[in-house]
Design an enzyme around this catalytic site. Structure first.
Site, PDB file in Angstrom:
ATOM      1  N   TRP A 152       0.807  -1.223   0.000  1.00  0.00           N
ATOM      2  CA  TRP A 152       0.000   0.000   0.000  1.00  0.00           C
ATOM      3  C   TRP A 152       0.841   1.274   0.000  1.00  0.00           C
ATOM      4  CZ3 TRP A 152       1.606   2.645   4.181  1.00  0.00           C
ATOM      5  CH2 TRP A 152       2.037   1.931   5.299  1.00  0.00           C
ATOM      6  N   ASN A 153       2.111   1.191   0.383  1.00  0.00           N
ATOM      7  CA  ASN A 153       2.847   2.441   0.612  1.00  0.00           C
ATOM      8  C   ASN A 153       3.276   3.149  -0.672  1.00  0.00           C
ATOM      9  OD1 ASN A 153       4.612   0.276   0.259  1.00  0.00           O
ATOM     10  ND2 ASN A 153       6.225   1.182   1.510  1.00  0.00           N
ATOM     11  N   LYS A 176      -2.472  -8.738  -7.373  1.00  0.00           N
ATOM     12  CA  LYS A 176      -3.220  -8.696  -6.118  1.00  0.00           C
ATOM     13  C   LYS A 176      -2.943  -7.353  -5.468  1.00  0.00           C
ATOM     14  CE  LYS A 176      -2.638  -9.248  -2.207  1.00  0.00           C
ATOM     15  NZ  LYS A 176      -3.048  -8.136  -1.260  1.00  0.00           N
ATOM     16  N   ALA A 178      -3.131  -4.167  -2.758  1.00  0.00           N
ATOM     17  CA  ALA A 178      -3.187  -4.012  -1.309  1.00  0.00           C
ATOM     18  C   ALA A 178      -4.591  -3.562  -0.923  1.00  0.00           C
ATOM     19  CB  ALA A 178      -2.161  -2.978  -0.846  1.00  0.00           C
ATOM     20  N   GLY A 230       6.770  -6.447   0.655  1.00  0.00           N
ATOM     21  CA  GLY A 230       6.118  -6.353   1.955  1.00  0.00           C
ATOM     22  C   GLY A 230       7.070  -6.750   3.061  1.00  0.00           C
ATOM     23  N   SER A 231       6.510  -7.186   4.162  1.00  0.00           N
ATOM     24  CA  SER A 231       7.320  -7.491   5.342  1.00  0.00           C
ATOM     25  C   SER A 231       8.114  -8.773   5.162  1.00  0.00           C
ATOM     26  CB  SER A 231       6.424  -7.622   6.576  1.00  0.00           C
ATOM     27  OG  SER A 231       5.664  -8.813   6.522  1.00  0.00           O
ATOM     28  N   LEU A 253      11.687  -7.143   0.603  1.00  0.00           N
ATOM     29  CA  LEU A 253      11.188  -7.240   1.967  1.00  0.00           C
ATOM     30  C   LEU A 253      11.637  -6.051   2.821  1.00  0.00           C
ATOM     31  CD1 LEU A 253      11.765 -11.092   2.316  1.00  0.00           C
ATOM     32  CD2 LEU A 253       9.741  -9.873   1.463  1.00  0.00           C
ATOM     33  N   GLU A 384      12.447  -2.441  12.071  1.00  0.00           N
ATOM     34  CA  GLU A 384      12.064  -1.486  11.038  1.00  0.00           C
ATOM     35  C   GLU A 384      10.990  -0.557  11.603  1.00  0.00           C
ATOM     36  OE1 GLU A 384      11.070  -1.604   6.280  1.00  0.00           O
ATOM     37  OE2 GLU A 384      10.218  -3.168   7.559  1.00  0.00           O
TER      38      GLU A 384
END
Length: 486
Positions: A152-153, A176, A178, A230-231, A253, A384
């Site tokens: 999303w960022n 796909k 967010a 992502g994470s 990541l 983070e």
């Protein structure tokens, strides 16, 4: 505003927009208001999207490169014509200042255009075998249907960077989105549709249950590629799932960006770049400055100027032209940031130099915050932050700065400020990160490979390396009967 920009609210499978009958809300983080309700896809929807991608794969692969490039250029022209719409939508659903949204869109278009220019120039090789007697030919072929999982960022940048590379390489995709920022993805896909991309080449799934979609598709042997941003925690789960079918995986990541300022650095430049690198997108970036590491000789001057710069930042709704820092993405992220700042002070002994509190009122705002840490031994050094919170540390030598910078399981981006070219090159080579910015805090560039090492991921996005991540090399050994000349 959404009606003006005509954003589809359904999922997109096989060239058709569909209403699933299930919906979830999209919230403006600057106000907390619901701005749209989009169709909520599930695992069966994801598998139907994969059906469409598989069915379109052979035709897309065989399309002449110039014809694919023409589609890209047509899409690029349409996308650019909608720059204002994209910037408005990004600011609405992500909260980032509109100037940042416009900048992200421009950068996204540079990536998309760069990949368009590469399509007709994907080449192989031809040579004699080293032992003689036959010829060695290599070619590059698309990996196959790809699942692209975007964050999303930076919703537009990830769509253009991942989607541009995959489609340019000849892969069909299931995108796909967010759940926080599905509208940007929807307008992107709608624009590709209008440009003439064939049915099934691009498919889009919105969902409130991302895990169910990724698990279903990664269990299907027809999927041949997954690209995720992502994470690190989620990335490790996806890697484990992709291992079952040996699915080609690219993972961008988490990061723990050390921002090292040495004693000979241009302090004003370092402060300006640190502010951009730390507070852009309200600190919600994997490449943000996570630990600002200062040589003791310049620490006081840098800290004074940096705190003054942080104080001058205006926080608020991204549509206000005076705003520099927007909201965090949701209430959960704001609460996490507040707890983190409290823990930094109570558990790690950090001194609060500025900020440190949520901002009352509508939206999910948090003050730009600066903390100074007394040592480098606390448990939070490698966390983070992902928020507008700057962590300052002091070191006594260049070697100590290097050791502390590398003391992390992450390895995405690092930053180094020095006037000495030998120091710059030596430290850049020794920093255990996939990217190093020297005397600059922003590194995004279409022709350069973006990505990390260690727990920050696998593979690259951007540059020829990003294109190669969606291509498989094929070796063809050819016997040549040279007696044909007799």
């Amino acid at each position: 505003m959404l009606q003006t920009h005509e954003v589809p609210l359904g999922i997109y499978i096989g060239g058709a927009w569909e209403n699933t009958g299930r919906h979830f809300d999209v919230v403006n983080p600057s106000t907390g208001d619901v701005i749209a309700s989009v169709s909520d896809g599930d695992a069966p929807d994801g598998l139907r999207a994969l059906d469409a991608a598989v069915a379109a794969q052979e035709g897309w692969r065989k399309m002449p490169p110039r014809a694919r490039a023409d589609l890209f250029h047509a899409a690029h022209r349409l996308l650019v014509s909608r720059a204002d719409a994209f910037a408005d939508i990004m600011t609405l659903e992500s909260g980032k200042p509109r100037a940042e949204s416009a900048g992200e869109f421009a950068l996204s278009m540079s990536f998309f255009q760069w990949y368009a220019e590469q399509i007709a120039h994907i080449h192989g090789t031809y040579s004699n075998s080293s032992s003689g007697g036959f010829r060695v030919m290599t070619t590059k072929q698309p990996v196959g249907p790809a699942l692209l999982i975007t964050p999303w960022n930076f919703p537009m940048l990830m769509n253009a960077r991942k989607g541009g590379a995959a489609l340019a390489a000849g892969c069909t995709v299931v995108l796909k989105s967010a759940s926080e920022t599905p509208l940007t993805a929807a307008l992107f896909v709608a624009t590709l549709e209008e440009a003439g991309f064939p049915s099934g080449v691009v498919n889009l799934i919105h969902t409130s249950n991302s895990a169910s979609i990724s698990e279903a598709l990664l269990a299907d042997q027809r999927l041949r590629k997954v690209s995720f941003t992502g994470s690190t925690g989620v990335g490790s789960i996806l890697l484990a799932q992709s291992a079952r079918n040996i699915i080609n995986a690219s993972m961008e990541l988490g990061g723990d960006g050390p921002f090292v300022v040495l004693d000979d650095a241009n302090i004003d430049l370092a402060v300006r770049e640190a502010v951009n690198c730390k507070f852009r997108n309200a600190g919600q970036a994997c490449v943000a400055a996570n630990r600002i590491i200062l040589h003791r000789d310049i620490a006081a001057e840098f800290t004074e100027k940096f705190v003054a710069a942080a104080r001058a930042l205006t926080v608020g709704d991204g549509f206000d032209k005076n705003v520099v820092v927007g909201p965090l993405i949701n209430a959960r992220q704001r609460e996490r940031t507040g707890r983190l700042v409290e823990d930094f002070q109570s558990a790690a002994g950090a001194t609060l130099l500025f900020g440190g509190k949520s901002i009352a009122g509508d939206g999910f705002f948090f003050e730009p915050t600066v903390l100074s840490f007394p040592d480098k031994k606390h448990d939070f050094c490698n966390e983070e932050i992902f928020a507008p919170v700057a962590a300052l540390y002091t070191v006594d030598s260049v070697s100590e700065a290097l050791q502390f910078a590398n003391d992390t399981h992450y390895g995405l981006a690092a930053y180094l400020f020095t006037a000495d070219i030998s120091r710059a090159i030596t430290l850049a080579e020794r920093l255990e990160f996939g990217m190093v910015g020297i005397n600059r805090g922003i590194m995004a560039e279409p022709s350069a490979p973006f990505g990390g090492v260690k727990s920050s991921g696998l593979g690259r996005e951007g540059g020829h390396e990003g294109l190669d991540d969606f291509l498989e090399p094929k070796y063809i050994a050819l016997t040549v009967d040279e007696s044909c000349m007799d």
